[in-house]
Write an enzyme that holds these catalytic residues in place. Structure first.
Site, short mmCIF file in Angstrom:
data_model
loop_
_atom_site.label_atom_id
_atom_site.label_comp_id
_atom_site.label_asym_id
_atom_site.label_seq_id
_atom_site.Cartn_x
_atom_site.Cartn_y
_atom_site.Cartn_z
N ASP A 82 30.73 73.45 -56.43
CA ASP A 82 30.59 73.37 -54.98
C ASP A 82 31.85 73.84 -54.26
O ASP A 82 31.78 74.37 -53.15
CB ASP A 82 30.28 71.92 -54.56
CG ASP A 82 28.84 71.54 -54.80
OD1 ASP A 82 28.24 72.09 -55.74
OD2 ASP A 82 28.31 70.71 -54.06
N CYS A 124 29.60 67.59 -62.47
CA CYS A 124 29.85 67.78 -61.04
C CYS A 124 28.66 67.44 -60.16
O CYS A 124 27.67 66.89 -60.61
CB CYS A 124 30.39 69.18 -60.80
SG CYS A 124 32.01 69.41 -61.59
N ASP A 125 28.77 67.83 -58.89
CA ASP A 125 28.01 67.23 -57.80
C ASP A 125 26.50 67.20 -57.99
O ASP A 125 25.86 66.19 -57.78
CB ASP A 125 28.31 67.96 -56.49
CG ASP A 125 29.75 67.75 -56.03
OD1 ASP A 125 30.60 67.46 -56.89
OD2 ASP A 125 30.01 67.88 -54.84
N LYS A 126 25.89 68.32 -58.35
CA LYS A 126 24.44 68.36 -58.52
C LYS A 126 24.04 68.30 -59.98
O LYS A 126 22.87 68.11 -60.30
CB LYS A 126 23.85 69.64 -57.89
CG LYS A 126 24.38 69.99 -56.53
CD LYS A 126 24.22 68.87 -55.52
CE LYS A 126 24.88 69.21 -54.20
NZ LYS A 126 26.33 69.41 -54.27
N CYS A 190 37.19 67.04 -59.83
CA CYS A 190 38.13 66.89 -58.71
C CYS A 190 38.52 65.42 -58.58
O CYS A 190 37.69 64.53 -58.74
CB CYS A 190 37.50 67.38 -57.42
SG CYS A 190 36.98 69.10 -57.47
N GLU A 439 26.36 72.13 -47.77
CA GLU A 439 27.36 71.09 -47.58
C GLU A 439 28.41 71.65 -46.63
O GLU A 439 29.01 72.70 -46.90
CB GLU A 439 27.99 70.77 -48.94
CG GLU A 439 28.88 69.56 -48.96
CD GLU A 439 29.30 69.24 -50.40
OE1 GLU A 439 28.62 68.43 -51.04
OE2 GLU A 439 30.29 69.83 -50.87
N SER A 462 30.42 66.87 -48.03
CA SER A 462 31.08 66.55 -49.28
C SER A 462 31.42 65.07 -49.30
O SER A 462 31.64 64.46 -48.24
CB SER A 462 32.36 67.37 -49.43
OG SER A 462 33.22 66.82 -50.40
#
Length: 547
Positions: A82, A124-126, A190, A439, A462
């Site tokens: 992302d 990570c995010d997704k 992150c 995002e 985010s």
């Protein structure tokens, strides 16, 4: 235990074993009815920092599977970053690629029909949500492994200050790159409490990850040991017949919501948890989350709720210390991938640093870390991460400046056309309107430099976003929601103490605007996005695809 491959018709069983042997799988293992075949669904790649370590960790998972008497077979799926996709049209692919990950795992695991269990590997995010959804849908014994957060050498506020200097023209691109590498010091997730670390923590809270598995730092021996132990754990889950549906129950989902509220996690969890519940045939709604957050204090001060990182949370005791702190609010009878209940996992001394993980009765531990706002601008709800909103913005009134895309908002900012006190409305960025529900983290970053301002959008944020940022607004603009009817200069009022977001325009005027309204249809240029826009449901229901 009867293995999946041994259930095949005899001729096809022989042919399947021959193909696997041709790929290097041991014939003896294929012939041993007591050796479960374990898939490793790995999203390793060299694009996403959180995924670069997963190749080495997969080797550790394989060791654990082999030591426990199983046979590992690895395949790959995709995983976007992302951070790289921010601020340009590529972000439209990030949420849709959650579904691609889930579908690709289903195609490989169910399609091949030879696997008895799965280790899902994503960071990570997704990707973590996509893997969880796959585990729920496929329902073979499974557990998740991530790369863990990277170490940070500077405080989050120092990283943000560097970015602000660049936006003011006071730092060079090289200085931003080199300075950022003191915050993201190497491969790994992150370091802030964004969506990636939030979903890792919630995976552990759900019982789908070994204790401490969410926050063991990247590139450490403990991270490697945890991966190895996970491989062995999945073999044991296969032998005991314990499936994700036995672990991810309604009680486990309720526990995860309480952990989300307690850590002050990412708003994106309110898209991912409803989607996971949908796969399980269970329920997580925004109203359920709002009820929990209204009486559950935020006990962690990890950025953006403070100025420390997830490495500090790991050092303070990690997710087990959070769970132990709020244990009286949790259902301890839920099963986990250890084969034990949550209560059994916590039945020991769990060290905890109270300077990072406060008690619930600490004066600094206040409720409503995440809120759902309602009003004529958001009749079906909008989300705000209250724990990251400055106190002087909890009640806000300002004039709207309307943009039909993120790009339009950036262009106005670059021309210095956004003034203090402005409510920047960015619309047609919802799941259908984007399409893909971008995002808008970069928008929230630039707006921090404009005093007394707000961002209101049908797009997402985010987990690192702060300030008065109200998003996920439903109905979205493309569906004719009130956000589509806002005009420049309209007054918007937000009162977090009342869970309120209002457009100070009469019902009659809104009706007249609606009668004259035509939607903005964005050319997206991609078949993936066209299909997504045609099938995706509301953000409020998890942006799931309507098959």
């Amino acid at each position: 235990m009867q293995r999946a491959i041994d259930k095949l018709e005899p001729f096809q069983r022989a042919i399947s074993k021959a193909h696997l042997a041709s790929a290097g799988v041991s014939i003896d293992s294929l012939e041993d009815p007591n050796k479960p075949i374990i898939a490793i669904a790995n999203s390793w790649n060299e694009v996403c920092p959180g995924h670069e370590p997963l190749r080495q960790l997969a080797a550790e998972v394989k060791k654990g599977i082999l030591e426990a008497g199983g046979e590992p077979i690895e395949f790959n799926t995709i995983g976007m970053c992302d951070g790289i996709a921010q601020g340009h049209p590529g972000m439209r692919y990030c949420l849709p690629h959650r579904e691609i990950i889930t579908d690709s795992c289903e195609a490989m695991i169910v399609g091949e029909g030879v696997f008895d269990g799965v280790v899902y590997m994503g960071s990570c995010d997704k990707i973590i949500p996509g893997m969880l959804n796959a585990a729920a849908r496929i329902n073979l014994p499974a557990a998740l492994v991530t790369a863990g957060p990277c170490y940070d050498e500077i405080k989050p506020s120092e990283s943000k200050a560097l970015r602000a200097r660049f936006l003011r023209g006071e730092a060079t691109e090289r200085e931003v790159i080199e300075g950022t590498l003191k915050y993201y010091t190497g491969p790994g997730i992150c370091p802030f409490l964004g969506t990636a670390n939030t979903m890792g923590c919630l995976t552990e809270a759900l019982g789908m990850m070994l204790p401490y598995g969410a926050l063991w730092p990247s590139s450490t021996s403990q991270r490697r040991f945890s991966a190895r132990q996970t491989g062995a754990a999945v073999v044991e889950l296969v032998r005991r017949g314990i499936r994700p549906s036995d672990i991810m129950t309604q009680a486990a989902l309720d526990n995860a919501v309480k952990v989300l509220a307690s850590i002050g996690g990412s708003l994106n969890a309110l898209v991912h948890l409803p989607a996971l519940a949908h796969e399980l045939g269970l329920s997580v709604t925004w109203d359920q989350v709002a009820d929990v957050t209204s009486h559950t204090p935020v006990i962690c001060n990890v950025v953006p709720n403070g100025d420390i990182s997830c490495i500090n949370l790991y050092k303070a005791g990690g997710v087990p210390a959070v769970l132990k702190t709020i244990e009286s609010d949790l259902d301890g009878s839920v099963l986990t991938v250890t084969g034990k209940t949550l209560a059994q996992n916590l039945d020991r001394d769990v060290p905890c640093d109270r300077s990072v993980i406060r008690t619930q009765d600490d004066p600094a531990s206040v409720c409503n870390g995440i809120q759902v706002l309602y009003g004529n601008l958001a009749p079906e709800g909008a989300l705000v991460k209250t724990s990251a909103v400055p106190a002087d913005l909890h009640v806000w009134t300002g004039k709207a400046q309307v943009f039909n895309s993120e790009e339009e908002a950036f262009a106005a900012y670059d021309k210095h056309l956004i003034k203090p006190g402005t409510g920047v409305v960015v619309r047609y960025e919802g799941p259908k309107g984007g399409p893909g529900m971008k995002e808008l983290h970069r928008v929230t970053e630039i707006m921090k430099g404009i005093p007394n301002s707000a961002v209101i959008t049908d797009g997402r944020f985010s987990g690192a976003s702060g300030g008065l940022s109200v998003g996920y607004l439903c109905p979205e603009a493309l569906d004719g929601g009130a956000i589509a009817l806002v005009q420049d200069g309209d007054e918007i009022h937000i009162d977090l103490s009342q869970n309120l977001i209002e457009l100070h325009v009469s019902d009659e005027e809104l009706a007249a605007r609606k009668a004259a309204w035509t939607p903005v249809i964005r050319e997206n240029g991609g078949h993936v996005l066209k299909r997504y826009a045609a099938q995706v449901a509301s953000a409020k229901t998890g942006a799931v695809l309507d098959a």
